[in-house]
Motif scaffolding. Structure first.
Motif, mmCIF file in Angstrom:
data_model
loop_
_atom_site.group_PDB
_atom_site.id
_atom_site.type_symbol
_atom_site.label_atom_id
_atom_site.label_comp_id
_atom_site.label_asym_id
_atom_site.label_seq_id
_atom_site.Cartn_x
_atom_site.Cartn_y
_atom_site.Cartn_z
ATOM 1 N N UNK A 7 36.634 49.936 32.473
ATOM 2 C CA UNK A 7 36.672 49.105 31.154
ATOM 3 C C UNK A 7 35.258 47.994 30.990
ATOM 4 N N UNK A 8 35.070 47.284 32.037
ATOM 5 C CA UNK A 8 34.023 46.389 32.185
ATOM 6 C C UNK A 8 34.502 45.225 33.106
ATOM 7 N N UNK A 9 33.436 44.230 33.240
ATOM 8 C CA UNK A 9 33.480 43.236 34.290
ATOM 9 C C UNK A 9 34.843 42.168 34.102
ATOM 10 N N UNK A 10 35.315 42.257 32.698
ATOM 11 C CA UNK A 10 36.344 41.388 32.420
ATOM 12 C C UNK A 10 37.471 41.709 33.080
ATOM 13 N N UNK A 11 37.618 42.956 33.538
ATOM 14 C CA UNK A 11 38.845 43.376 34.257
ATOM 15 C C UNK A 11 38.780 42.634 35.620
ATOM 16 N N UNK A 12 37.889 42.098 36.147
ATOM 17 C CA UNK A 12 38.087 41.522 37.556
ATOM 18 C C UNK A 12 38.860 40.348 37.685
ATOM 19 N N UNK A 13 38.864 39.411 36.632
ATOM 20 C CA UNK A 13 39.731 38.201 36.622
ATOM 21 C C UNK A 13 41.228 38.757 36.471
ATOM 22 N N UNK A 14 41.346 39.794 35.644
ATOM 23 C CA UNK A 14 42.604 40.256 35.480
ATOM 24 C C UNK A 14 43.269 40.717 36.701
ATOM 25 N N UNK A 15 42.595 41.431 37.604
ATOM 26 C CA UNK A 15 43.166 42.019 38.683
ATOM 27 C C UNK A 15 43.113 41.094 39.852
ATOM 28 N N UNK A 16 42.228 39.988 39.767
ATOM 29 C CA UNK A 16 42.435 38.890 40.809
ATOM 30 C C UNK A 16 43.741 37.938 40.501
ATOM 31 N N UNK A 17 44.074 37.771 39.086
ATOM 32 C CA UNK A 17 45.222 37.354 38.889
ATOM 33 C C UNK A 17 46.345 38.198 39.487
ATOM 34 N N UNK A 18 46.534 39.270 39.285
ATOM 35 C CA UNK A 18 47.493 40.383 39.819
ATOM 36 C C UNK A 18 47.627 40.009 41.428
ATOM 37 N N UNK A 19 46.599 39.977 41.997
ATOM 38 C CA UNK A 19 46.622 39.777 43.117
ATOM 39 C C UNK A 19 47.128 38.681 43.874
ATOM 40 N N UNK A 20 46.822 37.533 43.113
ATOM 41 C CA UNK A 20 47.466 36.242 43.423
ATOM 42 C C UNK A 20 49.097 36.119 43.170
ATOM 43 N N UNK A 21 49.113 36.812 41.976
ATOM 44 C CA UNK A 21 50.944 36.947 41.609
ATOM 45 C C UNK A 21 51.383 37.768 42.816
ATOM 46 N N UNK A 22 50.875 38.670 43.165
ATOM 47 C CA UNK A 22 51.587 39.633 44.221
ATOM 48 C C UNK A 22 51.616 38.973 45.502
ATOM 49 N N UNK A 23 50.802 37.938 45.690
ATOM 50 C CA UNK A 23 50.886 37.343 47.202
ATOM 51 C C UNK A 23 50.634 38.264 48.215
ATOM 52 N N UNK A 24 49.568 39.021 48.049
ATOM 53 C CA UNK A 24 49.363 39.859 49.301
ATOM 54 C C UNK A 24 47.807 39.344 49.544
ATOM 55 N N UNK A 25 47.318 39.771 50.803
ATOM 56 C CA UNK A 25 45.953 39.454 51.511
ATOM 57 C C UNK A 25 44.938 39.662 50.397
ATOM 58 N N UNK A 26 43.979 38.980 50.065
ATOM 59 C CA UNK A 26 42.974 39.113 49.304
ATOM 60 C C UNK A 26 42.096 40.363 49.444
ATOM 61 N N UNK A 27 42.166 40.650 50.800
ATOM 62 C CA UNK A 27 41.241 41.933 51.313
ATOM 63 C C UNK A 27 42.190 43.264 51.310
#
Length: 299
Positions: A153-173
């Motif tokens: 959809x666009x680069x705005x999705x990046x922050x959305x999924x970074x938030x999901x990663x943080x909320x999931x508490x999984x390793x960043x990579x």
């Protein structure tokens, strides 16, 4: 593999493609296992479910006359059979869940990743539409090796999924975000192919541009019902190599029909379907496998 994980897509889609190829090379081209002195595949793709919630113009799913959504899905019995076959040959390659549909639409995704992770590294490739922090955590707990999210959809999705990663508490990579939001002038940010004659959009090269292909030297695709195909380019499912519910994986891998296609493609002969209609550059991966097969076949 952490040094090549990334969830910060670069500004140039060509760089994302290069990163993905370089990352796969470490999996595909190194540490090739053998069984009965035969080189084993290092990349197996599973098409878990024949439906996708998106309709991308560069994908055959955009044309229901070619790739209709049938909603058929892979069974637990097939997953168990695959696990058994791969364990028998001491499989050491990777399995990716992608294929002809969106893998996260399969309700048994946790069972599948957890079961297959006992014999292989398992990667999930998703469009991310149904990916939540809860689901991402479940994938991680089910021993998924990595989750690759294609952002359309666009680069705005990046922050959305970074938030999901943080909320999931999984390793960043654990997650790789891939920029796929470009138009046809940049081939939609993918390594665009005609999917063996089913797609014409974008800057497609001629079928005669590439001849030699290593796909059947290092990998294959298993459809929801156990049918084995040469590679994920064959969207029209023109030629099966066998069915893993009727034969063992190793027997299909060493079958006469696989040998025929393998030799033809190593010799640069794309004379049969689906290869005849395919414009994929089939030499990006699998060079070490190809050397081994050339020795075996005395090519």
């Amino acid at each position: 593999m952490s040094r090549i994980g990334h969830n910060k897509p670069p500004p140039d889609p060509k760089e994302t493609i290069k990163r993905n190829i370089d990352r796969r090379k470490l999996i595909v081209d190194d540490g090739i296992g053998k069984y009965k002195n035969i080189p084993l595949p290092t990349w197996i793709e599973l098409s878990l479910i024949d439906v996708c919630n998106r309709s991308c113009v560069f994908c055959p799913k955009s044309d229901s006359s070619i790739a209709p959504d049938t909603y058929q899905k892979m069974s637990r019995s097939l997953i168990d059979k695959l696990y058994k076959d791969l364990k028998k040959i001491n499989y050491s390659g990777s399995i990716t869940l992608c294929g002809y549909g969106e893998p996260l639409l399969h309700k048994d995704i946790e069972y599948i990743t957890n079961k297959l992770s006992k014999v292989s590294n398992v990667e999930v490739v998703t469009n991310g539409d149904v990916l939540s922090a809860k689901m991402l955590r479940k994938l991680y707990n089910a021993n998924t090796g990595r989750c690759l999210v294609s952002l359309y959809d666009g680069p705005e999705q990046i922050e959305k999924f970074k938030n999901i990663i943080r909320q999931a508490k999984v390793p960043e990579d654990f997650v790789i975000l891939r920029d796929r939001w470009y138009d046809d002038s940049q081939n939609f940010g993918v390594k665009l192919t005609n999917r063996s004659g089913t797609i014409k959009i974008g800057n497609q090269v001629s079928n005669t541009m590439h001849s030699i292909c290593y796909y059947p030297s290092y990998q294959f695709l298993i459809d929801w019902n156990g049918d084995v195909f040469l590679c994920p380019q064959d969207w029209q499912r023109r030629q099966t190599m066998g069915n893993m519910m009727q034969e063992e994986i190793f027997d299909i891998w060493t079958s006469k029909i696989m040998k025929k296609y393998r030799i033809d493609l190593l010799n640069g002969k794309r004379t049969n379907e689906p290869c005849k209609s395919c414009n994929a550059q089939g030499t990006l991966l699998g060079v070490n496998h190809a050397k081994m097969w050339r020795t075996i076949y005395k090519i």
